[in-house]
Design a protein around this motif. Structure first.
Motif, PDB file in Angstrom:
ATOM      1  N   GLY A   1       0.778  -1.229   0.000  1.00 47.06           N
ATOM      2  CA  GLY A   1       0.000   0.000   0.000  1.00 47.06           C
ATOM      3  C   GLY A   1       0.810   1.279   0.000  1.00 47.06           C
ATOM      4  N   LYS A   2       2.120   1.174  -0.162  1.00 51.51           N
ATOM      5  CA  LYS A   2       2.985   2.361  -0.153  1.00 51.51           C
ATOM      6  C   LYS A   2       3.638   2.547  -1.533  1.00 51.51           C
ATOM      7  N   GLU A   3       3.883   3.818  -1.902  1.00 50.76           N
ATOM      8  CA  GLU A   3       4.578   4.110  -3.156  1.00 50.76           C
ATOM      9  C   GLU A   3       6.070   3.898  -2.965  1.00 50.76           C
ATOM     10  N   VAL A   4       6.645   3.089  -3.856  1.00 51.90           N
ATOM     11  CA  VAL A   4       8.071   2.777  -3.778  1.00 51.90           C
ATOM     12  C   VAL A   4       8.719   3.069  -5.133  1.00 51.90           C
ATOM     13  N   PHE A   5       9.854   3.754  -5.100  1.00 50.52           N
ATOM     14  CA  PHE A   5      10.655   3.976  -6.303  1.00 50.52           C
ATOM     15  C   PHE A   5      11.679   2.854  -6.416  1.00 50.52           C
ATOM     16  N   ARG A   6      11.688   2.191  -7.560  1.00 47.59           N
ATOM     17  CA  ARG A   6      12.693   1.166  -7.822  1.00 47.59           C
ATOM     18  C   ARG A   6      13.656   1.720  -8.876  1.00 47.59           C
ATOM     19  N   VAL A   7      14.926   1.825  -8.508  1.00 49.35           N
ATOM     20  CA  VAL A   7      15.934   2.420  -9.377  1.00 49.35           C
ATOM     21  C   VAL A   7      16.886   1.337  -9.854  1.00 49.35           C
ATOM     22  N   ALA A   8      16.997   1.213 -11.198  1.00 47.17           N
ATOM     23  CA  ALA A   8      17.912   0.243 -11.818  1.00 47.17           C
ATOM     24  C   ALA A   8      17.719  -1.145 -11.225  1.00 47.17           C
ATOM     25  N   GLU A   9      16.504  -1.698 -11.451  1.00 45.92           N
ATOM     26  CA  GLU A   9      16.128  -3.006 -10.921  1.00 45.92           C
ATOM     27  C   GLU A   9      16.172  -2.976  -9.394  1.00 45.92           C
ATOM     28  N   ASN A  10      17.129  -3.678  -8.801  1.00 43.18           N
ATOM     29  CA  ASN A  10      17.163  -3.715  -7.332  1.00 43.18           C
ATOM     30  C   ASN A  10      18.303  -2.900  -6.745  1.00 43.18           C
ATOM     31  N   SER A  11      18.846  -1.941  -7.529  1.00 43.08           N
ATOM     32  CA  SER A  11      19.955  -1.128  -7.010  1.00 43.08           C
ATOM     33  C   SER A  11      19.522  -0.263  -5.845  1.00 43.08           C
ATOM     34  N   LEU A  12      18.308   0.255  -5.927  1.00 42.00           N
ATOM     35  CA  LEU A  12      17.808   1.133  -4.866  1.00 42.00           C
ATOM     36  C   LEU A  12      16.298   1.059  -4.804  1.00 42.00           C
ATOM     37  N   TYR A  13      15.756   0.868  -3.598  1.00 38.77           N
ATOM     38  CA  TYR A  13      14.330   1.016  -3.330  1.00 38.77           C
ATOM     39  C   TYR A  13      14.190   2.205  -2.389  1.00 38.77           C
TER      40      TYR A  13
ATOM     41  N   PHE B   1       9.043   7.173   0.580  1.00 39.97           N
ATOM     42  CA  PHE B   1       8.976   8.367   1.420  1.00 39.97           C
ATOM     43  C   PHE B   1       7.591   8.556   2.037  1.00 39.97           C
ATOM     44  N   ASP B   2       6.771   7.483   1.957  1.00 39.16           N
ATOM     45  CA  ASP B   2       5.459   7.524   2.599  1.00 39.16           C
ATOM     46  C   ASP B   2       5.617   7.360   4.105  1.00 39.16           C
ATOM     47  N   LYS B   3       4.525   7.600   4.813  1.00 36.39           N
ATOM     48  CA  LYS B   3       4.524   7.434   6.276  1.00 36.39           C
ATOM     49  C   LYS B   3       3.730   6.199   6.661  1.00 36.39           C
ATOM     50  N   GLY B   4       3.867   5.809   7.917  1.00 40.89           N
ATOM     51  CA  GLY B   4       3.143   4.643   8.417  1.00 40.89           C
ATOM     52  C   GLY B   4       3.790   3.321   8.048  1.00 40.89           C
ATOM     53  N   LEU B   5       5.089   3.292   7.819  1.00 39.34           N
ATOM     54  CA  LEU B   5       5.776   2.055   7.456  1.00 39.34           C
ATOM     55  C   LEU B   5       5.860   1.126   8.666  1.00 39.34           C
ATOM     56  N   ASP B   6       5.630  -0.184   8.404  1.00 40.67           N
ATOM     57  CA  ASP B   6       5.641  -1.149   9.510  1.00 40.67           C
ATOM     58  C   ASP B   6       6.307  -2.448   9.082  1.00 40.67           C
ATOM     59  N   GLU B   7       6.132  -3.492   9.919  1.00 42.41           N
ATOM     60  CA  GLU B   7       6.792  -4.760   9.683  1.00 42.41           C
ATOM     61  C   GLU B   7       6.282  -5.450   8.411  1.00 42.41           C
ATOM     62  N   ILE B   8       4.998  -5.272   8.098  1.00 37.37           N
ATOM     63  CA  ILE B   8       4.439  -5.871   6.877  1.00 37.37           C
ATOM     64  C   ILE B   8       5.154  -5.318   5.648  1.00 37.37           C
ATOM     65  N   PHE B   9       5.379  -4.006   5.646  1.00 39.38           N
ATOM     66  CA  PHE B   9       6.093  -3.364   4.539  1.00 39.38           C
ATOM     67  C   PHE B   9       7.514  -3.915   4.436  1.00 39.38           C
ATOM     68  N   ALA B  10       8.187  -4.098   5.567  1.00 37.21           N
ATOM     69  CA  ALA B  10       9.565  -4.597   5.571  1.00 37.21           C
ATOM     70  C   ALA B  10       9.636  -6.003   4.982  1.00 37.21           C
ATOM     71  N   LYS B  11       8.680  -6.878   5.347  1.00 36.40           N
ATOM     72  CA  LYS B  11       8.690  -8.250   4.846  1.00 36.40           C
ATOM     73  C   LYS B  11       8.472  -8.289   3.327  1.00 36.40           C
TER      74      LYS B  11
END
Length: 645
Positions: free
Chosen positions: A578-590, A593-603
């Protein structure tokens, strides 16, 4: 009609005396912090038959402000680059970059992402003719006061001043402007990289010395003379100036330019005896003037004639010479008494480029450059563009390969970008890339007002239009009449129109787009309070460390620069938990900058095993989530490096 005004002051006798001494002893006139001055040590020496003791002599170029110029190059910057999607073309897919802003600050920002990655730099800086503007990088003064004195607005970073020949620091200001920029530019060159600098006679002698110091005298390659006019000026008072210089310096002394085809030089390759190897010329196989004992030996021709060894010997050892005789490269003539070396055109791979770039068909000229731009922008908006043939030719001899990058940080009308697209289309599907940097210098005369600075002195500044952020208009230029209020607007529009024209004419499958970035202040909040000054009332100001007008795209650009990632890398937008994520050059960088990040997002994000993850420091659901996210990433994706802003 202008009217000369009275000076309303007494004559400046000191300056008059300096001018009188300059007539007698021009070598004793120098520049100081205060302007023109007399070098009294040299003057004393001119008036003495004996050696006069003074400052210790040394071989180097000095000028008032040189130490400050070195410091300027080394000072860190807090600026950042913000993406401008509305000005860009195919932002998500292009690998070309156009940056608006002071090139000194931009070069500092590029140090991490492009360190040792630029194959070729081409610049056409202000020539210091007395009419051009130069960047004034005085950092000792208050920043805002300096910007006001130069008459430009802060976020446009325009620190331009006219540098007339009558100025006391005429050469010094120009050198102080060029030195830090070249120093930073050198860092960006690849080991097999090269820089080409267009310059005229006014400063070429000083620029040579500056470049010798920055790039190393051993890395000087050439001072190539470019024939910039297609005909001479018959009204010239002395000589018709029909040329410019192009100084060439390599990053490494082992650099070699590409060989070129030169029809004029190839005319002496002939084939009168129908040699199956094709055209050739006969050269001399003698050794150079440096004597080497192992090269001194007698030769025996095929019919047994003895040819005595020349004084300094032959060009090759006896073993190599026998091989060349057997292969037919060495020929014997006139009764087997004379020896010649046959050099074939097919083995040359072209010829070394000449320091005389006078073939207008190959390198173009100024009038042609003007016509090229008028075809795209018929409003006559730019006076001194460079021909795309010149830049294309230099790119070719720079040995630029696929995916190499050309940097031009005085890009003007963006002829360099035009040249890169032209070359790519000529190849059919070329992949050369460019980075253009241009100050958004205004193209018109702005309204000025008088003000009193902090020192109590009266100064002049531009009146800024609050809606446009640019100085208010007083008098139009041809460019501003056509709607181009800055040089950067001209450059961007040229690229758009050139791309459209090239695509229509060739249909080539190349990168026609470019990402626009604009120099601005940091995305992070400025801290104006000391810790002891914090109160409950102002603590709320720092609940978010990111400025309120900055977007996630702005933050991503700063993160890429800080982490040393090229701005041209492929950027994709994903939704993860449910969060906006920028993926740069495949997996070089994720980056999220959204708020409310939790353990579900990390997994979820750990499943892709990104190399780097960047999150906002206040983007976590709570302090517990912040700790857990870090621990989960470490467990589930141990190679991932996580940082917060």
């Amino acid at each position: 009609m202008s009217v000369d005004k009275l000076d309303m002051q007494s004559p400046d006798l000191v300056n008059q005396n300096i001018e009188k001494l300059a007539e007698l002893f021009p070598n004793c006139v120098t520049e100081s912090d205060a302007g023109k001055a007399i070098d009294f040590d040299l003057l004393r020496q001119e008036l003495s038959h004996a050696v006069v003791e003074g400052n210790k002599e040394r071989y180097r170029l000095e000028w008032p402000g040189k130490k400050e110029a070195i410091v300027t190059a080394n000072l860190p910057t807090t600026k950042t680059l913000r993406p401008v999607h509305e000005d860009s073309v195919d932002f998500d897919n292009t690998e070309n970059i156009y940056i608006e802003g002071d090139n000194l600050e931009v070069l500092k920002l590029l140090q991490e992402s492009y360190l040792g990655k630029i194959k070729m730099i081409y610049i056409d800086p202000p020539y210091n003719t007395g009419k051009d503007f130069v960047y004034k990088d005085t950092f000792a003064k208050d920043t805002q006061e300096e910007l006001l004195e130069s008459g430009q607005k802060d976020e446009y970073n325009q620190r331009l001043v006219v540098n007339p020949e009558t100025a006391g620091r005429y050469h010094s200001d120009w050198l102080s402007m060029m030195y830090p920029r070249l120093k930073l530019a050198r860092n960006l060159l690849k080991e097999d990289g090269v820089i080409f600098i267009s310059i005229d006679d006014n400063e070429v002698h000083n620029l040579r010395k500056v470049c010798d110091e920055i790039f190393g005298e051993r890395n000087f390659v050439a001072d190539a003379i470019w024939r910039s006019k297609d005909n001479s000026n018959n009204d010239a008072k002395k000589f018709s100036i029909d040329h410019n210089h192009t100084l060439v310096y390599a990053r490494n002394e082992e650099w070699q330019p590409a060989k070129v085809k030169d029809e004029n030089k190839q005319k002496h390759f002939k084939n009168p005896d129908n040699d199956p190897n094709g055209p050739y010329f006969d050269g001399n196989p003698l050794n150079s003037p440096n004597y080497r004992e192992n090269l001194v030996y007698d030769l025996i021709s095929p019919n047994g004639t003895i040819i005595n060894a020349p004084k300094n010997g032959w060009r090759w050892s006896e073993k190599v010479m026998k091989e060349k005789i057997q292969s037919g490269e060495i020929r014997f003539t006139e009764g087997q008494k004379n020896i010649r070396r046959r050099t074939y055109l097919k083995d040359m791979g072209g010829l070394p480029p000449s320091t005389l770039m006078i073939d207008l068909e190959k390198t173009g000229h100024n009038r042609q450059a003007k016509y090229e731009l008028l075809k795209l922008l018929p409003e006559d908006v730019f006076d001194t563009p460079k021909p795309i043939k010149l830049v294309s030719y230099l790119t070719t001899i720079a040995n630029c390969d696929e995916d190499d990058i050309l940097l031009d940080f005085f890009s003007g009308s963006a002829a360099s970008a035009h040249a890169i697209m032209h070359l790519n289309a000529k190849k059919g599907a070329g992949k050369l890339k460019y980075i253009m940097v241009q100050l958004p210098e205004i193209t018109y005369e702005g309204v000025k007002e008088e003000y009193v600075n902090s020192s109590g002195n009266k100064k002049w500044r531009y009146v800024i239009d609050r809606q446009t952020g640019l100085p208010k208009l007083e008098n139009h230029s041809e460019a501003s009449k056509a709607g181009y209020m800055t040089i950067a607007q001209i450059g961007k529009e040229r690229i758009r129109r050139a791309a459209k024209k090239i695509k229509e004419e060739t249909g080539a499958d190349i990168d026609y787009g470019f990402r626009v970035y604009r120099l601005d202040d940091s995305n992070m909040q400025d801290v104006y309070y000391k810790p002891q000054e914090y109160t409950q009332a102002n603590l709320d100001l720092f609940a978010d460390n990111v400025k309120s007008d900055r977007t996630a795209d702005d933050l991503l650009a700063q993160v890429m620069l800080d982490w040393g990632l090229p701005l041209s890398l492929k950027i994709e937008r994903l939704e993860i938990a449910g969060k906006e994520v920028f993926r740069v050059a495949e997996n070089s960088l994720y980056a999220c900058f959204d708020k409310g990040l939790d353990e579900i997002f990390a997994k979820e994000i750990a499943k892709d095993k990104p190399l780097r993850v960047v999150l906002r420091d206040n983007g976590f659901k709570d302090d517990t989530a912040k700790v857990n996210v870090k621990q989960l990433l470490k467990q589930l994706s141990p190679e991932t490096e996580m940082k917060v802003i």
